[in-house]
Enzyme design. Structure first.
Site, short mmCIF file in Angstrom:
data_model
loop_
_atom_site.label_atom_id
_atom_site.label_comp_id
_atom_site.label_asym_id
_atom_site.label_seq_id
_atom_site.Cartn_x
_atom_site.Cartn_y
_atom_site.Cartn_z
N CYS A 131 0.83 -1.20 0.00
CA CYS A 131 0.00 0.00 0.00
C CYS A 131 0.87 1.25 0.00
CB CYS A 131 -0.93 0.00 1.21
SG CYS A 131 -1.97 1.48 1.30
N CYS A 191 -0.41 4.10 2.16
CA CYS A 191 -0.27 3.86 3.60
C CYS A 191 1.16 4.14 4.07
CB CYS A 191 -0.61 2.41 3.93
SG CYS A 191 -2.23 1.86 3.39
N ASP A 192 2.13 3.72 3.28
CA ASP A 192 3.51 3.69 3.77
C ASP A 192 4.49 4.57 3.01
OD1 ASP A 192 2.68 1.73 5.59
OD2 ASP A 192 3.00 0.13 4.14
#
Length: 314
Positions: A132, A135-136
């Site tokens: 992701c 997300c990261d």
């Protein structure tokens, strides 16, 4: 006894919930571990009709959820571990403790990211391996990143990651990409993106608690090489979340639920499927939402045919 239960809360499940609630069927929606589906992991959505300036994925999902709640949909957090679809009443086991009964069921459990299945991958999830970007990506500011994949998702993630990384290298096992022309063009025109095509990933290399490289094999020469990197983002597709069905519904070779052409009907009367769990071709938010509408309307008609009236007791 519920009239209808919806499993999953992506665009398909939430659209189904809106239509069912407006029909006064008071649907129970089981959210699962990732409420909102994959769009909650997306930044800006530019191709959902009605938003000329785009909208953030989590915001779009939250708006759809509020809309369903407004009309009377009920939401519960939980994970469906097992279902029994053998009788006229369907039984669902949630979190291995609670058992629900429903006359109809709409499955919109979506699909999950596939992994490479190579040494060092699973062990380093959260230590440099991710599925992701949104997300990261922030954690790799100013660092080198590898994106594995050749489709639209891989191109989208690579382009997004250039906002943070000093360099993004796309690794793909074929010479040609599967991505659409417009996504390929965007990626190739980005000065931060480099390419390693016709390379097969064979191992995630790490030192201590951090990823340091990806070992690849050049398909033409057979020569192995370690590409130095601080992070590896896997973007090679998805697998449908259908294991909990335990083979009770017809699926294709990839595990996607088979529906009757032009409908959301499964091989079990009263059970409907919508969204990515039955669509491995388009996989778009708008097509998922459309199929959620179809599932709700077909579910409503099915209940009418078996003699269930609007507003009857749940």
């Amino acid at each position: 006894m519920r009239q209808v239960v919806v499993i999953g809360t992506g665009p398909a499940g939430l659209t189904a919930a809106i239509y069912l609630a407006r029909a006064n069927l008071r649907p129970l929606v089981i959210e699962g571990n990732e409420p909102g589906g994959q769009l909650t992991l997306t930044t800006e959505v530019e191709n959902f009709p009605g938003f000329p300036d785009g909208i953030m994925g989590p915001e779009l999902m939250e708006n759809m959820r509020k809309q369903a709640e407004k009309f009377g949909a009920e939401f519960v957090r939980g994970w469906v571990n097992k279902v029994d679809l053998s009788g006229n009443v369907f039984k669902l086991q949630v979190d291995r403790t609670e058992e629900l009964e429903t006359k109809t069921l709409i499955i919109s459990t979506g699909a999950s990211a596939k992994m490479l299945g190579i040494p060092g991958e699973i062990e380093n999830v959260g230590r440099g391996v991710s599925t992701c970007a949104t997300c990261d990506g922030f954690f790799f500011r100013g660092k080198k990143i590898i994106v594995v994949g050749g489709g639209d998702s891989a191109m989208e993630e690579a382009i997004f990651l250039t906002k943070f990384a000093s360099e993004v290298r796309i690794v793909h096992r074929r010479n040609e990409l599967r991505a659409s022309k417009i996504m390929q063009e965007r990626a190739r025109n980005n000065p931060k993106i480099r390419w390693s095509l016709d390379c097969t990933p064979v191992e995630v290399v790490s030192e201590g608690n951090r990823v340091t490289g990806l070992k690849v094999q050049h398909n033409e020469t057979g020569i192995a090489e370690i590409l130095e990197t601080d992070g590896i983002f896997v973007a090679i597709g998805h697998k449908p979340n259908t294991s909990f069905l335990n083979g009770q519904i017809e699926t294709d070779d990839l595990g996607y639920i088979v529906v009757k052409p032009g409908t959301t009907e499964t091989n079990i009367p009263g059970v409907f499927a919508c969204g990515d769990v039955q669509d491995h071709k388009f996989r778009q938010a708008i097509t998922a939402a459309g199929s959620g509408c179809m599932a709700a309307l077909e579910c409503e008609r099915y209940l009418e045919n078996i003699g269930v009236h609007e507003g009857s007791a749940v």
